[in-house]
Design an enzyme around this catalytic site. Structure first.
Site, PDB file in Angstrom:
ATOM      1  N   ASP A  15       0.807  -1.063   0.142  1.00  0.00           N
ATOM      2  CA  ASP A  15       0.144   0.124  -0.050  1.00  0.00           C
ATOM      3  C   ASP A  15       0.893   1.299   0.055  1.00  0.00           C
ATOM      4  OD1 ASP A  15      -1.905   1.893   0.326  1.00  0.00           O
ATOM      5  OD2 ASP A  15      -3.148   0.780   1.870  1.00  0.00           O
ATOM      6  N   HIS A  17      -0.696   4.441   0.032  1.00  0.00           N
ATOM      7  CA  HIS A  17      -1.502   5.503   0.170  1.00  0.00           C
ATOM      8  C   HIS A  17      -1.103   6.477   1.470  1.00  0.00           C
ATOM      9  CE1 HIS A  17      -4.242   3.167  -2.084  1.00  0.00           C
ATOM     10  NE2 HIS A  17      -4.833   4.186  -2.210  1.00  0.00           N
TER      11      HIS A  17
END
Length: 139
Positions: A15, A17
């Site tokens: 990930d 983000h």
């Protein structure tokens, strides 16, 4: 003024983000925590090694891309193997794929050994209140 408690935070797995991670970093620091922010693309081993090296009081795992269930599996066992069996583990964000009701998500992560599990869009204040309660910090 600090509260004497150290947190290791980051975004697990593949990930990338960063926005939520930065918001949590800021909120935790403002609440008096010493924050070790590992950033994005963090492995379980990186969280655990950082917690050991910094003598952290808790590990906070974030995920937004939906693979948290896979990325978090076995983390408590690795903490036990590394000699930090009782470190509080927190996880939150979009941690499963699809629109699964949180009432089904939370028990899965608790069964994996996470102490606290948060759905998407949980305000940082909620996690901060839980951290204070769990780590014995008085206001």
């Amino acid at each position: 003024m600090g509260n004497g408690k150290r947190l290791v935070i980051g975004v697990i797995g593949a990930d990338i983000h960063t926005v939520g991670n930065k918001i949590l970093d800021y909120a935790f620091r403002e609440a008096g925590f010493d924050v070790v922010n590992l950033g994005v693309l963090v492995s379980q081993e990186e969280y655990i090694n950082a917690a050991i090296e910094t003598k952290a009081d808790a590990i906070i795992v974030s995920s937004l891309y939906g693979q948290g269930e896979l990325d978090c599996r076995g983390m408590r066992d690795k903490c036990i193997e590394a000699g930090i069996p009782d470190i509080p583990l927190y996880v939150g964000g979009n941690i499963v794929i699809g629109k699964v009701p949180f009432e089904e998500v939370e028990p899965k992560f608790k069964a994996m050994g996470f102490n606290r599990v948060y759905p998407p869009a949980t305000p940082p204040e909620t996690t901060i209140a839980d951290l204070k309660k769990d780590l014995g910090i008085e206001d």
